[in-house]
Design an enzyme around this catalytic site. Sequence first.
Site, PDB file in Angstrom:
ATOM      1  N   ILE A 138      41.358  49.602  36.644  1.00 29.95           N
ATOM      2  CA  ILE A 138      40.183  48.779  36.367  1.00 29.95           C
ATOM      3  C   ILE A 138      39.991  47.799  37.537  1.00 29.95           C
ATOM      4  O   ILE A 138      40.320  46.617  37.449  1.00 29.95           O
ATOM      5  CB  ILE A 138      40.330  48.025  35.024  1.00 29.95           C
ATOM      6  CG1 ILE A 138      40.623  49.020  33.886  1.00 29.95           C
ATOM      7  CG2 ILE A 138      39.058  47.240  34.721  1.00 29.95           C
ATOM      8  CD1 ILE A 138      40.848  48.380  32.530  1.00 29.95           C
ATOM      9  N   PRO A 139      39.482  48.315  38.658  1.00 25.33           N
ATOM     10  CA  PRO A 139      39.282  47.437  39.812  1.00 25.33           C
ATOM     11  C   PRO A 139      38.175  46.417  39.572  1.00 25.33           C
ATOM     12  O   PRO A 139      37.182  46.703  38.897  1.00 25.33           O
ATOM     13  CB  PRO A 139      38.919  48.395  40.944  1.00 25.33           C
ATOM     14  CG  PRO A 139      38.461  49.637  40.285  1.00 25.33           C
ATOM     15  CD  PRO A 139      39.094  49.698  38.933  1.00 25.33           C
ATOM     16  N   HIS A 140      38.382  45.229  40.107  1.00 26.24           N
ATOM     17  CA  HIS A 140      37.400  44.151  39.994  1.00 26.24           C
ATOM     18  C   HIS A 140      37.595  43.217  41.181  1.00 26.24           C
ATOM     19  O   HIS A 140      38.625  43.261  41.848  1.00 26.24           O
ATOM     20  CB  HIS A 140      37.534  43.413  38.666  1.00 26.24           C
ATOM     21  CG  HIS A 140      38.924  42.948  38.365  1.00 26.24           C
ATOM     22  ND1 HIS A 140      39.928  43.806  37.972  1.00 26.24           N
ATOM     23  CD2 HIS A 140      39.490  41.720  38.419  1.00 26.24           C
ATOM     24  CE1 HIS A 140      41.042  43.110  37.787  1.00 26.24           C
ATOM     25  NE2 HIS A 140      40.795  41.854  38.051  1.00 26.24           N
ATOM     26  N   GLY A 141      36.624  42.381  41.436  1.00 18.69           N
ATOM     27  CA  GLY A 141      36.649  41.513  42.598  1.00 18.69           C
ATOM     28  C   GLY A 141      37.505  40.266  42.401  1.00 18.69           C
ATOM     29  O   GLY A 141      37.998  39.976  41.312  1.00 18.69           O
TER      30      GLY A 141
END
Length: 148
Positions: free
Chosen positions: A61-64
């Site tokens: 779950i990539p996020h900034g």
Amino acid sequence: MPDLLDRRAVRLDAAATGRDDAIRQCGEALVVAGAVEPSYVDTMLERERSVSTYVGEGVAIPHGTLNGKDAVRHDAVSFVRFPDGVAWGEERVVLCIGIAARGDGHVRLLSELAQILLDPDRARALRETNDIDEVVRLLQPAGEEEPA
């Protein structure tokens, strides 16, 4: 997550050369959906360099980073499935769910995603369906699912 997953941010048959390429594709899906500025993708890669966004069971779950919040136009989710998998350190990712949120919205999104992915039937369906509308339906929080 009503209105958080735009059909334009769903990819069911993607291929990536590696983790960074997979993250870039998740981020670009958010850009195409109008949820983030292109600079947000760089903050997703920056986050991954500091801590892995792999959560187990073939899901990341990539996020900034916090610095990327200004590049978020509205809370959103992207869904990119890699049927052949992508090397993610020592792990292999098949589902990559990118998130973008203003403020503390990412905490709520992560919590809702965790509940969805902990349901074995929904998780299996997300890995197998070839219907974008089904993905959108499956990613609704429990109790908010639209009838099939």
